[in-house]
Enzyme design. Structure first.
Site, PDB file in Angstrom:
ATOM      1  N   THR A  24       0.863  -1.189   0.000  1.00 11.99           N
ATOM      2  CA  THR A  24       0.000   0.000   0.000  1.00 11.99           C
ATOM      3  C   THR A  24       0.894   1.231   0.000  1.00 11.99           C
ATOM      4  OG1 THR A  24      -1.897  -1.038   1.069  1.00 11.99           O
ATOM      5  CG2 THR A  24      -1.708   1.317   1.313  1.00 11.99           C
ATOM      6  N   CYS A  30      -4.648   7.047   7.101  1.00 11.20           N
ATOM      7  CA  CYS A  30      -5.175   5.683   6.908  1.00 11.20           C
ATOM      8  C   CYS A  30      -4.284   4.650   7.595  1.00 11.20           C
ATOM      9  CB  CYS A  30      -5.265   5.353   5.423  1.00 11.20           C
ATOM     10  SG  CYS A  30      -6.495   6.307   4.529  1.00 11.20           S
ATOM     11  N   HIS A  47      -6.642  -1.525   3.624  1.00 14.73           N
ATOM     12  CA  HIS A  47      -6.286  -0.096   3.660  1.00 14.73           C
ATOM     13  C   HIS A  47      -7.485   0.639   4.265  1.00 14.73           C
ATOM     14  CE1 HIS A  47      -4.668   3.595   1.184  1.00 14.73           C
ATOM     15  NE2 HIS A  47      -5.215   3.981   2.302  1.00 14.73           N
TER      16      HIS A  47
END
Lengths: 163, 212
Positions: A24, A30, A47
Site C-alpha cells: 500500500t 489511513c 487499507h
C-alpha cells in the site's frame, strides 16, 4: 517461487495464499492492516480509512472502516484455511498530516482514532498484534512479504524499517 | 445535503464561479507578495471518488509541500495549497530574496524558517481566496492558523478522503492552478488551490446565490 506484487488502493481489502507481496502506497491518516498465519501460509491486507461505519454502511467498500474491515479480513483468512489463534496482525499508518496550533478538529486526529479502533477490534476478536508503527506526522508506504512475514515500512526522511 | 452527486449543472457552475472569484483574489495577493505576474487556470468543480483521490492530482507518490487552513467563519470549509516540493522550494527562495534582497539557497536555512515562509505564502493565498468568497456571500471571515506538511501526495490527500469519507464516497472539490511568470529560464512555480467545502457550507452558498 516468485512473489506476485499486489498493490491495494484506498479501502481495498484482500486475502491471498503465499507467495505474494502486498503493498500500500502513501498511507497518511489511513491504516495498513496486515494479518497472517505462517503455518497455513495465508495473509491479508486492508487499507482502512476511517474508524467507524456507525452502522451507516451502504454500498461502500468493506475495507473502508476499521469496524467492518477487521471482522471481514479475519473471516476471509479462516475461509482460506487460517486458524484463528495462529493469526497475527501488524499495523502501520495513522499519522496526523497537519496540526493547526490552537485547534482541534475530528478530521485532523482521525489517524489516532483509526489506530485505536483497529487495535480494539483485533483485541475483541482475539487476534494478537505482533507489531505496530503508527502515529507521528509522516506518511508511510508499506510492503508485506510472505517469504519473511515482515512488514517493510518506508517513511519520508526516516528511511525503511522492518517490523 | 450530503449526497454530492445530486447537484445539477447550474449549481456546479455556480460553485465553480465562486471558485473563480476566490482564485482571482488569491492570484492578486500572490502577485503582490512575489512581485511577479501570476497566471491562473479557470477553476474546475470536480466530483471525485474518495478512492481515486490519490491519483487524481498526479503521481500519488510524488513529494509535495502543502499548506492547510480551516475556515471557521460563516462559510465553513477546508483549503489546501499544494505544490511539487521543487516548486515550493523555488517559491520560498523567491520570497526570501524579496525579503532580504539577496539569494539564499533553501538548503542553507533551518527548515523551521523555510516552513514558516511557505506557510505564510500559503496562508496569504488561501486567506485571499476565502475572503473573496466571504465578501460575495456576506459571511464572516475567520480562519485558522495554517498547518504545513511535506509528504507523499496520497498521504496529504488522506485528509480530504477522511472528511468526505464520513459522509459518502464522493468528494466535491474546487481545483485551480496558479503559476508564477517571469522566472529564469527553465524554472517554474505553480500550485493548486483545493477548496473542500463542508456540506452545510455548500447549501449556504447555493441558497445565498439563489440556485437552490
Amino acid at each position: 517461487m516468485a512473489e506476485n506484487s499486489i498493490v491495494l488502493g484506498m479501502a481495498d481489502l484482500m486475502v491471498i495464499r503465499a507467495p505474494a507481496r502486498l503493498i500500500t502506497l502513501g498511507l497518511g491518516s489511513c491504516i495498513g492492516l496486515v494479518v497472517y498465519d505462517t503455518a497455513a501460509k495465508v495473509a491479508g491486507m486492508a487499507h482502512i480509512m476511517l474508524p467507524n461505519s456507525r452502522g451507516l454502511m451502504g454500498s461502500e467498500k468493506v475495507g473502508k472502516f476499521a469496524d467492518t474491515a477487521v471482522p471481514r479480513i479475519i473471516d476471509d483468512m479462516l475461509r482460506l484455511g487460517a486458524v484463528k489463534n495462529r493469526i497475527r496482525a501488524k499495523i502501520a499508518g495513522g499519522a496526523q498530516m497537519f496540526s493547526l496550533p490552537g485547534m482541534s478538529a475530528d478530521f485532523l486526529t482521525v489517524g489516532a482514532k483509526n489506530v485505536s479502533e483497529t487495535m480494539l477490534r483485533l483485541r475483541s476478536m482475539g487476534i494478537a498484534l505482533a507489531a505496530a508503527d503508527t502515529g507521528g506526522n509522516k506518511g508511510r508506504t508499506i510492503e508485506f512479504s510472505t517469504s519473511s512475514w515482515m512488514l517493510k515500512v518506508k517513511t519520508l526522511g526516516k528511511g525503511v524499517k522492518e517490523i | 445535503m450530503s449526497d454530492m452527486e445530486s447537484f445539477n449543472s447550474l449549481q456546479l457552475d455556480t460553485i465553480r464561479e465562486v471558485g473563480n472569484i476566490g482564485t482571482g483574489n488569491a492570484a492578486t495577493a500572490l502577485s503582490g507578495l512575489l512581485s511577479r505576474k501570476i497566471q491562473m487556470t479557470v477553476p474546475k468543480t470536480e466530483l471525485v471518488s474518495i478512492y481515486d483521490l490519490g491519483e487524481h492530482y498526479g503521481n500519488p507518490m510524488q513529494i509535495v509541500g502543502a499548506v492547510f487552513v480551516r475556515s471557521l467563519g460563516g462559510f465553513q470549509c477546508s483549503l489546501i495549497f499544494i505544490q511539487n516540493e521543487e516548486d515550493a522550494r523555488l517559491m520560498v527562495e523567491l520570497l526570501l530574496k524579496q525579503q532580504f534582497g539577496t539569494f539564499i539557497p533553501v538548503g542553507e536555512i533551518p527548515q523551521e524558517m523555510t516552513d514558516s515562509a511557505l506557510s505564510e505564502a500559503g496562508n496569504i493565498v488561501l486567506s485571499s481566496f476565502l475572503n473573496a468568497i466571504n465578501m460575495l456571500l456576506g459571511t464572516q471571515h475567520q480562519i485558522s492558523v495554517p498547518g504545513v506538511a511535506h509528504d507523499m501526495l496520497s498521504s496529504i490527500l488522506d485528509v480530504v478522503a477522511s472528511i468526505y469519507g464520513q459522509m459518502g464516497e464522493t468528494a466535491l472539490l474546487v481545483n485551480t492552478e496558479l503559476s508564477v511568470e517571469g522566472l529564469e529560464e527553465g524554472r517554474k512555480i505553480s500550485g493548486h488551490i483545493i477548496l473542500i467545502p463542508d456540506p452545510d457550507a455548500l447549501e449556504l452558498l447555493l441558497r445565498k446565490l439563489k440556485v437552490m
